[in-house]
Design a protein around this motif. Sequence first.
Motif, PDB file in Angstrom:
ATOM      1  N   UNK A   1     -15.738  -2.624 -13.441  1.00  0.00           N
ATOM      2  CA  UNK A   1     -15.113  -1.849 -14.520  1.00  0.00           C
ATOM      3  C   UNK A   1     -13.699  -2.348 -14.846  1.00  0.00           C
ATOM      4  N   UNK A   2     -13.241  -3.401 -14.167  1.00  0.00           N
ATOM      5  CA  UNK A   2     -11.942  -3.976 -14.493  1.00  0.00           C
ATOM      6  C   UNK A   2     -10.756  -3.338 -13.815  1.00  0.00           C
ATOM      7  N   UNK A   3     -10.973  -2.687 -12.655  1.00  0.00           N
ATOM      8  CA  UNK A   3      -9.872  -2.085 -11.905  1.00  0.00           C
ATOM      9  C   UNK A   3      -9.482  -2.987 -10.736  1.00  0.00           C
ATOM     10  N   UNK A   4      -8.214  -2.929 -10.363  1.00  0.00           N
ATOM     11  CA  UNK A   4      -7.740  -3.644  -9.180  1.00  0.00           C
ATOM     12  C   UNK A   4      -8.038  -2.813  -7.937  1.00  0.00           C
ATOM     13  N   UNK A   5      -8.352  -3.478  -6.835  1.00  0.00           N
ATOM     14  CA  UNK A   5      -8.671  -2.788  -5.580  1.00  0.00           C
ATOM     15  C   UNK A   5      -7.858  -3.395  -4.441  1.00  0.00           C
ATOM     16  N   UNK A   6      -7.550  -2.545  -3.450  1.00  0.00           N
ATOM     17  CA  UNK A   6      -6.806  -3.006  -2.291  1.00  0.00           C
ATOM     18  C   UNK A   6      -7.033  -2.074  -1.111  1.00  0.00           C
ATOM     19  N   UNK A   7      -6.410  -2.367   0.032  1.00  0.00           N
ATOM     20  CA  UNK A   7      -6.654  -1.596   1.247  1.00  0.00           C
ATOM     21  C   UNK A   7      -5.406  -1.509   2.100  1.00  0.00           C
ATOM     22  N   UNK A   8      -5.206  -0.326   2.693  1.00  0.00           N
ATOM     23  CA  UNK A   8      -4.269  -0.154   3.793  1.00  0.00           C
ATOM     24  C   UNK A   8      -5.061   0.427   4.956  1.00  0.00           C
ATOM     25  N   UNK A   9      -4.622   0.167   6.182  1.00  0.00           N
ATOM     26  CA  UNK A   9      -5.369   0.609   7.361  1.00  0.00           C
ATOM     27  C   UNK A   9      -4.408   1.192   8.390  1.00  0.00           C
ATOM     28  N   UNK A  10      -4.981   1.994   9.276  1.00  0.00           N
ATOM     29  CA  UNK A  10      -4.157   2.646  10.297  1.00  0.00           C
ATOM     30  C   UNK A  10      -4.999   2.954  11.526  1.00  0.00           C
ATOM     31  N   UNK A  11      -4.338   3.009  12.675  1.00  0.00           N
ATOM     32  CA  UNK A  11      -4.888   3.671  13.866  1.00  0.00           C
ATOM     33  C   UNK A  11      -3.825   4.688  14.290  1.00  0.00           C
ATOM     34  N   UNK A  12      -3.105   4.450  15.372  1.00  0.00           N
ATOM     35  CA  UNK A  12      -1.979   5.341  15.688  1.00  0.00           C
ATOM     36  C   UNK A  12      -0.701   4.877  15.005  1.00  0.00           C
ATOM     37  N   UNK A  13      -0.751   3.699  14.369  1.00  0.00           N
ATOM     38  CA  UNK A  13       0.344   3.181  13.550  1.00  0.00           C
ATOM     39  C   UNK A  13      -0.286   2.522  12.327  1.00  0.00           C
ATOM     40  N   UNK A  14       0.529   2.188  11.354  1.00  0.00           N
ATOM     41  CA  UNK A  14       0.001   1.425  10.227  1.00  0.00           C
ATOM     42  C   UNK A  14      -0.371   0.027  10.693  1.00  0.00           C
ATOM     43  N   UNK A  15      -1.541  -0.447  10.298  1.00  0.00           N
ATOM     44  CA  UNK A  15      -1.980  -1.800  10.664  1.00  0.00           C
ATOM     45  C   UNK A  15      -1.613  -2.756   9.525  1.00  0.00           C
ATOM     46  N   UNK A  16      -0.381  -3.247   9.571  1.00  0.00           N
ATOM     47  CA  UNK A  16       0.107  -4.126   8.521  1.00  0.00           C
ATOM     48  C   UNK A  16      -0.680  -5.433   8.463  1.00  0.00           C
ATOM     49  N   UNK A  17      -1.274  -5.831   9.600  1.00  0.00           N
ATOM     50  CA  UNK A  17      -2.037  -7.073   9.619  1.00  0.00           C
ATOM     51  C   UNK A  17      -3.342  -6.966   8.829  1.00  0.00           C
ATOM     52  N   UNK A  18      -3.776  -5.743   8.509  1.00  0.00           N
ATOM     53  CA  UNK A  18      -5.015  -5.540   7.761  1.00  0.00           C
ATOM     54  C   UNK A  18      -4.761  -5.207   6.292  1.00  0.00           C
TER      55      UNK A  18
END
Length: 294
Positions: free
Chosen positions: A111-128
């Motif tokens: 549909x022409x939308x941008x997609x992305x992801x953030x992840x977490x466990x007990x802290x933010x997982x910046x590597x993901x």
Amino acid sequence: MSQASDFYYRLPLRAGGQRPGSHPGTSHGNGQEFVTHASLMSHPDPRRLDVRASLRDVRGEWLVRVMRQRVGVPVQLVADVSASMLFGARRSKLAVLADLARAIGASAFRVGDAAGMVAFDTVEREDLYVPTSLSRGVGHVMAAQLENPALVEHAEAGERHRGDPVEGLLQALQRLAGRQCLLFLASDFHFPLARLDEALDTLSRAYVVPVILWDPAETEPPPANGLIALRDAETAARRTMWLRPKLREEWRDAVAARRASLQTFFSNRGLRPFWAQGAFDADAMSEYFFEANA
């Protein structure tokens, strides 16, 4: 690599923005939804000239049609990668989450939308972290992050450390606070809900879809009586119990109570959770949005 099954989605509310897309918008532009007539002097676009309306105008002004355009909306996956997401009888909840990531990427690109992801466990997982992108392969990039063997090793090591996943969620949501987007919050929600309100308060402009990932093995006790060894998926604490009919009944009652508490919690915030038990069903997700837009 699994095939990505896309699903239908549309926001059931108007979104702001100037980038053309497929969602109902609030801004005026080259859309197909008529809003009102306006003077040609105030909206100098002769292509929108309405001759019939101009001839009927009592002031004798040339009138143009003012249209409301559809807009694009970023799509964000907020992924719980804590230790309990490794659990699963046939496939882990993390693998089901990867299927969801692929489906989100394919659906957003269609549909022409941008997609992305953030992840977490007990802290933010910046590597993901995966920044929003209009790329055809963004869903596979997100899924590859979730299927990385190093992530499993990290989660297994994390079982030895107690922590609050909501704290990690709060850190991850700082990237998205105040933004208008379609947000899939995917987790098994096996943590206290007391601070989850605080996390959701940062998403006041987002349309949030809570995706609750459970596995049949945690909702239905084993059928046979006998001695069973249990382990807490988050803390790795072990306990041995004798499974009997009364305990089996208490198990089911506890699952039903937790399901009801989650349903009530999200309903009180005007949210409707999507339940995925053992697998992600793209058709069921499409039905979810059909009902939301009905």
